[in-house]
Write a protein that holds these residues in place. Structure first.
Motif, mmCIF file in Angstrom:
data_model
loop_
_atom_site.group_PDB
_atom_site.id
_atom_site.type_symbol
_atom_site.label_atom_id
_atom_site.label_comp_id
_atom_site.label_asym_id
_atom_site.label_seq_id
_atom_site.Cartn_x
_atom_site.Cartn_y
_atom_site.Cartn_z
ATOM 1 N N UNK A 13 2.914 0.693 6.581
ATOM 2 C CA UNK A 13 3.589 -0.999 5.491
ATOM 3 C C UNK A 13 2.372 -1.124 5.840
ATOM 4 N N UNK A 14 2.082 -1.451 4.629
ATOM 5 C CA UNK A 14 0.617 -2.710 4.938
ATOM 6 C C UNK A 14 0.972 -3.308 3.145
ATOM 7 N N UNK A 70 1.049 -1.228 0.129
ATOM 8 C CA UNK A 70 -0.124 0.022 0.437
ATOM 9 C C UNK A 70 0.662 1.211 0.092
ATOM 10 N N UNK A 71 -0.205 2.251 -0.472
ATOM 11 C CA UNK A 71 0.694 3.606 -0.262
ATOM 12 C C UNK A 71 1.579 3.785 1.620
ATOM 13 N N UNK A 89 -11.232 -15.596 -3.173
ATOM 14 C CA UNK A 89 -12.149 -14.946 -3.521
ATOM 15 C C UNK A 89 -12.311 -13.430 -2.443
ATOM 16 N N UNK A 90 -11.412 -14.133 -2.098
ATOM 17 C CA UNK A 90 -10.850 -12.869 -0.868
ATOM 18 C C UNK A 90 -9.776 -11.926 -0.291
ATOM 19 N N UNK A 91 -10.407 -10.480 -0.680
ATOM 20 C CA UNK A 91 -9.043 -9.991 -0.575
ATOM 21 C C UNK A 91 -8.831 -9.959 0.744
ATOM 22 N N UNK A 92 -7.336 -9.259 1.605
ATOM 23 C CA UNK A 92 -6.487 -9.891 2.695
ATOM 24 C C UNK A 92 -5.884 -8.601 2.665
ATOM 25 N N UNK A 93 -6.043 -7.575 3.931
ATOM 26 C CA UNK A 93 -4.726 -6.933 4.256
ATOM 27 C C UNK A 93 -3.972 -7.387 5.714
ATOM 28 N N UNK A 109 0.402 -8.713 10.957
ATOM 29 C CA UNK A 109 -0.575 -9.030 11.693
ATOM 30 C C UNK A 109 -2.499 -8.355 10.789
ATOM 31 N N UNK A 110 -3.487 -10.174 10.060
ATOM 32 C CA UNK A 110 -4.203 -9.918 9.001
ATOM 33 C C UNK A 110 -5.363 -9.129 10.093
#
Length: 418
Positions: free
Chosen positions: A134-135, A128-129, A143-147, A159-160
């Motif tokens: 720090x992501x 990520x930006x 079909x799952x978006x994980x951050x 950490x999820x």
């Protein structure tokens, strides 16, 4: 446009991804041979020297991404082995080695984290930006978006923070999302609020086989998740919004319907700010639809790229499709929509071209968001830029083949109508 340099990677199998670092001085290549190689531009600036190589996964590598240099030299990779791995450059390896004929110490990369929550192949990964810390975002064929967020200075603990079922995302805006009046596709974004349940959960997926109920207690718990049990219907692409003003926002796609969802992580729970179905007509295409375009799954999105706005009042998102279509969306945040608010966003198709037989493998914007590179299955990379008249012009074509004498690639250098 003439080829200026060639990079014989020496991979034992297909090169699946190439990623530049922030400064453009190094590139990482990932391959179906399960290896990552890191290259640095040589002192003359005319070639590349191999710095490091290592076996990174237990299956073909699919995507690579560099972190912002604020966090050091980090690479993230994803693979068919259902994992995301994070690598850090920790200095030269012990002893001397021969690298592309030059004597010197190879750089050493250490694995800092293994993220294995995915239940399907991990097709997309992107840091990520740096404004949000720090992501890392990943999307997989379940079909799952994980951050993920780094919670340790040593980068060994991640950490999820979000696990989002993409098909269950709906538009929570209180009003419809109007499109620009001159877009010629009125109602495209406006359909999202009333049709999001249909598009997200059932779509136009044939047969219904492989459908399973999503589990857990988060958003979309208990809803049908077409990606589970059928990888072709799962998540494929993810791209972050590069501007911090709008909050943590991403573009994702899942399945073969051609739908793009603009997801806000700043809302609780995360929701879709905008849902973009593919246009229902082809009037903007300079060519006639082919049989492949009309076949099942032809609109499936193979790549997404969110451009840096660089002072624009709107955003550009490019999508590449299985039928060879390239589409550029113009996304306008609503007034007062900063910080990830749920005010109504709008969208229109700014440019659309292609419909060739060659599937689009990758679309990617340059640093300023002004030039779009398009890599296709036929082994060619084309560069496009919008003119002041709003048309998209092919600036040149790169290929592993010898360049054509007349500089014309079967009309690829012609003007693309809006």
């Amino acid at each position: 446009m003439l080829q200026t340099a060639a990079l014989p990677t020496g991979h034992a199998d297909l090169v699946t991804d190439v990623a530049y670092d922030f400064y453009g001085e190094r590139i990482a290549t990932g391959s179906a041979d399960q290896k990552i190689k890191v290259w640095r531009k040589d002192s003359k600036g005319s070639g590349w020297e191999l710095e490091a190589e290592w076996k990174a996964h237990d299956a073909p590598i699919l995507r690579l991404t560099w972190s912002h240099p604020e966090f050091g030299n980090l690479l993230a990779s994803c693979s068919y082995d259902r994992t995301v791995r994070i690598w850090e450059e920790v200095g030269p390896a012990g002893g001397a080695s021969m690298v592309n004929g030059n004597s010197g110490g190879q750089r050493r990369w250490a694995e800092r984290a293994l993220l294995n929550e995915a239940r399907g192949s991990v097709r997309g990964v992107e840091f990520g930006p740096n404004a949000f810390g720090l992501k890392l975002a990943s999307i997989s064929t379940d079909a799952t978006l994980r951050i993920y967020t780094s919670i340790s200075p040593t980068l060994t603990e991640w950490q999820l923070t979000n696990s989002i079922s993409v098909p269950s995302l709906i538009n929570t805006s209180s009003s419809a999302n109007p499109t620009d009046g001159d877009s010629g596709i009125s109602g495209i974004a406006g359909q999202s609020s009333q049709n999001s349940s249909t598009n997200s959960n059932s779509g136009s997926v044939a047969g219904g086989s492989g459908f399973q109920q999503s589990s857990g207690t988060g958003p979309g718990a208990g809803l049908i998740n077409p990606g589970k049990g059928n990888e072709a219907l799962g998540g494929w692409t993810v791209s972050w919004c590069k501007e911090k003003w709008w909050g943590s926002v991403l573009a994702v796609s899942s399945g073969h319907s051609g739908i793009i969802k603009i997801v806000s992580l700043s809302s609780s729970p995360p929701s879709a700010l905008l849902i973009l179905p593919p246009p229902s007509n082809n009037t903007s295409h300079p060519q006639q639809p082919t049989q492949k375009h009309n076949s099942l799954g032809a609109q499936a999105i193979t790549s997404l790229s969110w451009a840096a706005s660089c002072g624009r009042s709107y955003h550009l998102i490019a999508s590449g499709h299985r039928d060879g279509t390239v589409r550029v969306w113009k996304i306008k945040p609503a007034d007062g929509a900063g910080s990830g608010g749920n005010a109504s966003w709008s969208a229109s198709v700014m440019g659309e071209w292609g419909l060739g037989e060659a599937t689009i493998g990758r679309v990617e914007w340059n640093t300023t968001g002004s030039i779009l590179s398009v890599a296709s299955e036929e082994g060619k990379v084309r560069l496009y830029k919008a003119t002041y008249a709003g048309k998209w012009e092919c600036m040149g074509t790169f290929s592993a083949e010898a360049p054509q004498e007349d500089g014309n690639d079967d009309g690829a250098d012609a003007m693309i109508q809006e």
